[in-house]
Design a protein around this motif. Structure first.
Motif, short mmCIF file in Angstrom:
data_model
loop_
_atom_site.label_atom_id
_atom_site.label_comp_id
_atom_site.label_asym_id
_atom_site.label_seq_id
_atom_site.Cartn_x
_atom_site.Cartn_y
_atom_site.Cartn_z
N GLN A 457 -4.92 7.41 6.79
CA GLN A 457 -6.11 8.16 7.20
C GLN A 457 -7.30 7.23 7.41
O GLN A 457 -8.02 7.34 8.41
N GLU A 458 -7.50 6.29 6.48
CA GLU A 458 -8.62 5.36 6.59
C GLU A 458 -8.45 4.41 7.75
O GLU A 458 -9.43 3.94 8.35
N GLY A 459 -7.19 4.11 8.09
CA GLY A 459 -6.95 3.13 9.14
C GLY A 459 -6.53 3.71 10.47
O GLY A 459 -6.06 2.97 11.34
N GLU A 460 -6.71 5.01 10.66
CA GLU A 460 -6.19 5.65 11.88
C GLU A 460 -6.86 5.13 13.14
O GLU A 460 -6.28 5.21 14.24
N ASP A 461 -8.07 4.56 13.04
CA ASP A 461 -8.75 4.04 14.23
C ASP A 461 -8.60 2.52 14.35
O ASP A 461 -9.24 1.91 15.22
N ALA A 468 2.05 0.91 11.65
CA ALA A 468 2.61 -0.02 10.67
C ALA A 468 2.87 0.68 9.34
O ALA A 468 3.92 0.48 8.72
N LEU A 469 1.95 1.51 8.91
CA LEU A 469 2.11 2.23 7.65
C LEU A 469 3.24 3.25 7.73
O LEU A 469 3.98 3.44 6.75
N PHE A 470 3.40 3.88 8.88
CA PHE A 470 4.52 4.80 9.04
C PHE A 470 5.85 4.04 8.95
O PHE A 470 6.80 4.49 8.29
N ALA A 471 5.91 2.88 9.59
CA ALA A 471 7.12 2.06 9.54
C ALA A 471 7.39 1.57 8.13
O ALA A 471 8.55 1.51 7.70
N ALA A 497 -5.18 -4.74 4.14
CA ALA A 497 -6.26 -5.70 4.34
C ALA A 497 -7.19 -5.25 5.46
O ALA A 497 -8.42 -5.36 5.35
N ALA A 498 -6.61 -4.74 6.53
CA ALA A 498 -7.44 -4.25 7.64
C ALA A 498 -8.31 -3.09 7.19
O ALA A 498 -9.50 -3.01 7.51
N VAL A 499 -7.73 -2.17 6.43
CA VAL A 499 -8.49 -1.02 5.93
C VAL A 499 -9.58 -1.49 4.97
O VAL A 499 -10.72 -0.99 5.00
N ALA A 500 -9.26 -2.43 4.09
CA ALA A 500 -10.26 -2.94 3.15
C ALA A 500 -11.41 -3.62 3.88
O ALA A 500 -12.58 -3.48 3.52
#
Length: 544
Positions: A457-461, A468-471, A497-500
């Motif tokens: 949710q945080e990284g959807e954009d 990647a998270l789904f995989a 890391a991208a989300v952080a």
């Protein structure tokens, strides 16, 4: 005027007398984003102290003068004492004064306003840039208190001494000292990670135990006490083994030798035999692993923070050198290929810094937030895996940026490079981290799924993050996931890391996700396509 032969030309000045917090915009912003906004002045003072030439010199001296084992005294009595250069003791004193060994558990740490772990992590990351070896006993002392929680009476006796910000190197019983450190002895020759294969024996003797056996690695043998695993009648158990007996005599820890290690040279690691050594049971017999596991997440957290600090130092020294060194008529930092390399490295460090600070934020909030508690449990091995295994290759690249100057031992980067592998090995190798991730996903499926859903949710954009998270969720949930767990854990780390980083610098989070998740990435730093604006922005933030 010096002769041409004596002149020193086209060399960068020493990277000394800098504020290691104030010159690091990604660290300052990550600390602020994850709760330490009100501690900027405190962290700046710490960064100025540890960035001084005097602290750099202490780090050099502590590593060039490694510890020595003194088995006997002049009269032939066993002492099994470890002797250190004064610079090592000075580093320990500064770290203890800052509370790096106990702020998790003390009122001073609690006063950080719900950000004690983030504040401590920022300091730890800075200290690691100067000298990492002494942080081993600092880490173990801090983490040991979690295991001591299994015996509140003993913990209450120890905390008045451990809870001070005074470092006391005296070889004396802990109960008479102004401060203390705690080491650990888990590993045996035949077992390694598999501690259930330990054969060291513990026999009950009234209110205490007598331990006989050996440890292949006994970390920080100068400590005042050790957490030790041994087989008791009820199974593998955890014990506190002090250096001195209750009557003040030296306990029967017989150090055979100090390890000759690749790095971590300022810190002593030893082989030891126990000859009916005095020890106190922690927790219940047969519950040794359950007792010791309370401290493992804390030591793994510090492994990741220290590796992030080593990489930050490598980047800072590389960029500092490149700004002063001229090649083919202009500064090395202005050469297109070098700019691409340095900017790509800077992006990696930004993401790494944000990720470890996000993890520490979860540690801060875990007691009151179930999602953060689950994040802490799932992501600690993920973060340790990726950050620690990234460090050696990163530091090699940093050394290459300095050319021959980076390869010689007079510079700090050669020491950093030798230091880097230990954090990936210590407290669980890469495969162990991956197995721990699978264990959390299996045993705490609902909580782990909530963490993955929150990250998605945080990284959807962010480019490629959701896919990647789904995989990751799909791959790590398969029955044969062990064989491919490394790929899944690495992708999870990159997405996290991208989300952080998104909470710190959204634009660079997009850039990190684009170059690490959404498109194929080359194996080397600089093998990405960054536009001129991104290059300049990354380099400007990397070293103010």
């Amino acid at each position: 005027m010096p002769s041409l032969r004596a002149a020193v030309l086209n060399q960068s000045p020493p990277f000394h007398d800098v504020n290691l917090f104030g010159c690091d915009a990604p660290l300052m912003e990550a600390a602020t984003a994850y709760g330490a906004r009100d501690h900027a002045d405190e962290l700046s003072l710490f960064g100025r102290l540890w960035g001084s030439a005097a602290m750099a010199e202490r780090g050099r001296l502590a590593n060039e003068n490694p510890p020595k084992l003194k088995t006997f005294d002049a009269r032939g009595f066993r002492r099994d004492e470890v002797e250190f250069h004064p610079a090592y003791h000075e580093l320990m004193a500064y770290s203890a004064h800052a509370g790096l060994h106990n702020s998790t558990w003390t009122a001073a740490g609690t006063a950080a306003g719900g950000a004690s772990e983030v504040v401590r992590a920022a300091k730890f990351l800075i200290a690691a840039q100067v000298e990492t070896g002494h942080l081993c006993p600092i880490t173990m002392t801090r983490a040991s208190v979690a295991a001591l929680a299994s015996d509140e009476t003993l913990r209450a006796q120890i905390m008045p001494v451990l809870g001070t910000r005074t470092y006391d190197p005296a070889f004396a019983p802990w109960w008479g000292k102004r401060g203390m450190t705690i080491g650990m002895g888990m590993t045996e020759k035949q077992g390694g990670t598999d501690v259930r294969a330990n054969i060291t024996r513990a026999v009950k003797d009234g209110d205490f135990y007598r331990i006989t056996g050996h440890k292949w690695f006994m970390s920080a043998p100068m400590s005042d006490a050790f957490l030790v695993l041994a087989q008791a009648e009820g199974g593998l158990s955890c014990f506190l083994m002090p250096r001195f007996m209750p009557d003040g005599s030296v306990n029967a820890l017989r150090f055979q030798r100090l390890k000759d290690k690749l790095g971590n040279r300022s810190n002593a690691s030893s082989e030891v035999e126990f000859e009916d050594a005095y020890a106190l049971l922690l927790g219940e017999e047969g519950r040794g692993v359950a007792t010791i596991i309370q401290m493992v997440s804390l030591t793994r957290q510090d492994c990741a923070i220290a590796s992030a600090g080593l990489m930050r130092s490598g980047l800072a020294h590389a960029l500092h050198h490149a700004r002063y060194r001229s090649v083919f008529g202009k500064p090395l930092a202005d050469q297109p290929l070098m700019r691409s390399v340095l900017a790509d490295m800077a992006l990696h460090v930004e993401a790494t810094t944000a990720l470890v600070m996000r993890l520490c934020h979860a540690f801060d909030r875990a007691p009151d937030d179930p999602l953060e508690s689950a994040t802490m449990r799932l992501m600690t091995p993920v973060v340790k895996y990726w950050v620690c295994k990234s460090a050696p290759a990163f530091l090699y690249e940093a050394m290459e940026c300095l050319g021959g100057n980076g390869y010689v031992e007079e510079g700090v980067l050669a020491r950093h490079y030798r230091e880097a592998p230990v954090n990936a090995i210590w407290e669980g190798s890469g495969n162990v981290m991956c197995l721990d991730v699978l264990r959390v996903l299996s045993r705490e499926r609902e909580a782990a799924s909530a963490v993955l859903a929150h990250l998605a949710q945080e990284g959807e954009d962010l480019p490629g993050a959701k896919a990647a998270l789904f995989a990751v969720a799909s791959a790590l949930g398969q029955p044969d996931a062990k064989a491919t767990a490394r790929d899944g854990v690495e992708r999870l780390a990159l997405a996290a890391a991208a989300v952080a980083l998104k909470a710190v610098h959204p634009g660079h989070a997009v850039l990190f996700a684009q170059t690490r998740l959404a498109q194929r990435r080359g194996l080397m730093y600089g093998a990405v396509d960054l536009n001129a604006g991104d290059l300049q922005g990354l380099l400007a933030r990397a070293l103010a």
